[in-house]
Every structure is written in C-alpha cells, then in structure tokens.
Scaffold this active site. Structure first.
Site, PDB file in Angstrom:
ATOM      1  N   TYR A 109      -3.606  21.581 135.857  1.00 53.89           N
ATOM      2  CA  TYR A 109      -3.737  21.004 137.199  1.00 53.89           C
ATOM      3  C   TYR A 109      -4.537  19.707 137.200  1.00 53.89           C
ATOM      4  CZ  TYR A 109      -1.994  25.387 139.227  1.00 53.89           C
ATOM      5  OH  TYR A 109      -1.236  26.467 139.572  1.00 53.89           O
ATOM      6  N   LYS A 169      -1.885  32.540 126.369  1.00 56.77           N
ATOM      7  CA  LYS A 169      -0.554  32.494 125.750  1.00 56.77           C
ATOM      8  C   LYS A 169      -0.718  31.959 124.329  1.00 56.77           C
ATOM      9  CE  LYS A 169       3.933  33.169 126.095  1.00 56.77           C
ATOM     10  NZ  LYS A 169       4.459  34.558 126.024  1.00 56.77           N
ATOM     11  N   ASP A 216       2.393  36.914 130.011  1.00 54.18           N
ATOM     12  CA  ASP A 216       3.580  37.643 130.442  1.00 54.18           C
ATOM     13  C   ASP A 216       3.345  39.148 130.388  1.00 54.18           C
ATOM     14  OD1 ASP A 216       3.368  37.251 127.707  1.00 54.18           O
ATOM     15  OD2 ASP A 216       5.507  36.905 127.374  1.00 54.18           O
TER      16      ASP A 216
END
Length: 358
Positions: free
Chosen positions: A138, A189, A221
């Site tokens: 971001y 991740k 995930d």
C-alpha cells in the site's frame, strides 16, 4: 481527554454521532473532554479542497486520540491518488505513525445465527487480527501505471518491508498474546515472496524473546481457509498490510456482520485512531439504517487503550451485549423474532443501557 472527531463520508457521520453520545454518557463528568470535529475524505475536499486538510491533520496531531468514521466515495479509483477521499485514511496512518492495527473478531452469542458459519464452528470466537499498517504494497515505491514501448499499459506496486518494521509489529503481537491465550500465528506467503521470507525469519527471531508464547506460521491462503474452517484455533494473528486487510474483512463474517467490527490503529505509546472496520456504505447513507455498534465498540477501545479507562470500556461493551440480548437489531444483523431498529434508536438503546448500569 482531547479527541479529534473525524466523521468523514457516507454513514461515517451517522455512526460516529452515536459513538460520541455513548462516550458522553459513560464518561459524564468523570473526566473533562474536548471534542474537535474536523472534515476528512470527501467532506475535506468539499470544505478545503483536500481529502486530508492541513487543519484536520494538525488537529489529529494535537489530539490524544482520533475517533474516525469512514472515508471514500464511489469512483475513488478513477481520481488521482492524492485526491481520493479514501486515501485520506492511509495518509493519516502514515503521517501519525499508526503502524499497529488491532482488529478483534468476537462473536456475541446472540448473533451466532447471523453468521453464515455453523454455530458449533464459531461458538466462543475471540481472536485478534494484528495488521501492520504503514508498510507493504500500500505504501511501497515505485508505484503507478506506465505505457511501455509497445504501447501496452502496465500497472505496478511494490511490496516492501524492512527488518525494523517487522520486528516492531512482531513485538506488539507477542505482547498482545501475553494478555490473551498465549498464541501467535504469523501469516505470510514465504513460499513465493521474498518479502514474506524476510517476514517469517524476523518474526521467528523475535519469538525467541517470548518463550512463553506459542508461535506458528501459515501461508495466507491456508490461513484464509483455516479462518473459515476452524477459527477457534486462533488467538493473535499477525500479518502484513494487504493480507491483514483481506483476512480481517473475512473474519467479519464470522461475527455476523462487518458492522460489528471495531478497530484500533496505534502508534508508539497510547495515541491511536479508532474506527469501525466497515466502509462508507453510500447506498444506505443518510437513511438511519447503518449499524453504529462497530463505531461504539471502537470508542470503547479508545477508552481502554488511549485513556486507561478500563471500567468505562467494559461498561460500553456490556451495554452493547445488553441491547443485543434485548433483541434489538439493525438490518445487517436482523433475525426473525428480533426488533428491527435504526441507527439512532440503536444508539439510544446503548446510551440507556450505559446509564442503567451507572
């Protein structure tokens, strides 16, 4: 108690007004309060030509805490970034160093039927998602949209974390777990992203300073799947900015509605910005339909974390439980057999419950 009140856009003014009313009821004359109301988001553009006017930023800097409503309007993404109403919140977070975002997901027993998950899966839910708030994709540079030599446009953002940023949020996570059930799950991740490999390495290293805390790791995930499959396994989940944004909104559905989720965005020390997790909901703005309970619960977090008013924070939370037990529901959490009420009436009920308990 100097509080900057930034109602913002959409349903923000409606829900924030109810949080202020409840705060005034629970504080009474116990502590002097100075409330400074300032525009932000589209309201900032309308009044000062800037979604985060300099006067609003200055008021937020001088305040002990900020009570925020919501910011952003349909079509935000088509506006240059600096002028987007919704970007005002990201600018506030960065300018004030609000790096630690606490998003509790707690199921009130009365709302078990409002969740899309089976009651036995979510009964007793009480988890904290801790989202790093001032780094990651971001805020990373470079970012933008460019046209290549072949005339094709390419959009790009940079995912970036430094060791010190990860260390800082990791310490917050482990300290938070010490006051809860002693478990931290770090979400990344690391099987794909180098930034996540660094994240996992640093969190693991910091974890050695907290031998009393159980540390686990999940890929994002898998964490999303487990959050829906068996959410009671989690105590504190700590993760980066983008993963935390997604997971905390998913966790909202465990509680029955995103209209029930408060949050606290903390800097070093006691200064924080407190806001409901929901957005501006322009489709229901101004219609007395919005659920103010997330804003009211955010205000309770403000009393606890910025002003050390634990007793008053608990009184507000107990009042929210009481109105739910009394069967009052806004449309987002309505169930057959309950009484549907609007924003103002829900605020009235919480104020009355606070005063009865005083």
């Amino acid at each position: 108690m100097k509080i900057a009140v930034l109602p913002g856009d959409g349903i923000g003014p409606e829900v924030t007004a109810q949080a202020v009313r409840v705060m005034e009821a629970v504080i009474g004359d116990r502590r002097p309060m100075e409330l400074v109301h300032m525009p932000v988001g589209q309201a900032g553009i309308d009044t000062a030509g800037d979604p985060l006017p300099p006067a609003t930023l200055e008021a937020a800097r001088k305040a002990d805490a900020i009570l925020f409503g919501s910011a952003g309007m349909p079509g935000d993404e088509a506006i240059p970034y600096a002028m987007r109403p919704g970007a005002s919140l990201l600018r506030l977070r960065k300018q004030l160093g609000l790096f630690a975002n606490f998003r509790p997901a707690v199921l009130f027993p009365e709302l078990a039927g409002a969740s899309t998950l089976r009651p036995e899966v979510i009964a007793g839910l009480d988890l904290m998602i801790l989202r790093e708030l001032t780094g990651d994709v971001y805020f990373g540079e470079p970012r933008g949209i460019q046209t290549g030599p072949d005339g094709e446009r390419v959009g790009f953002n940079t995912m970036r974390y430094s060791e010190s940023e990860v260390e800082r949020i990791a310490h917050v996570a482990f300290r938070a777990a010490r006051g809860r059930r002693g478990k931290v799950c770090s979400v990344d991740k690391a099987n794909v992203l180098e930034v996540s490999q660094l994240w996992r390495e640093v969190v693991t290293r910091v974890g050695r300073d907290y031998p009393d805390i159980e540390l686990s790791h999940l890929f994002v995930d898998a964490a999303a799947m487990q959050l829906m499959r068996a959410p009671l396994q989690f105590d504190v989940m700590v993760t980066g900015n983008i993963f935390g944004d997604i997971l905390s909104d998913a966790a909202a559905m465990l509680t029955g509605s995103i209209g029930m989720l408060p949050s606290a965005s903390m800097a070093q020390g006691n200064k924080g910005l407190y806001e409901p997790v929901h957005g501006t909901a322009p489709d229901i703005a101004g219609q007395d339909l919005a659920n103010p309970l997330a804003s009211i619960l955010s205000m309770a977090m403000m009393l606890r974390h910025s002003f050390d008013l634990e007793t008053q924070a608990r009184q507000v939370e107990a009042a929210v439980r009481q109105v739910l037990a009394d069967g009052l529901r806004t449309g987002d959490i309505f169930q057959p057999g309950c009484t549907r009420v609007g924003t103002r009436d829900m605020g009235d009920a919480v104020v009355a419950a606070v005063r009865r308990a005083a």
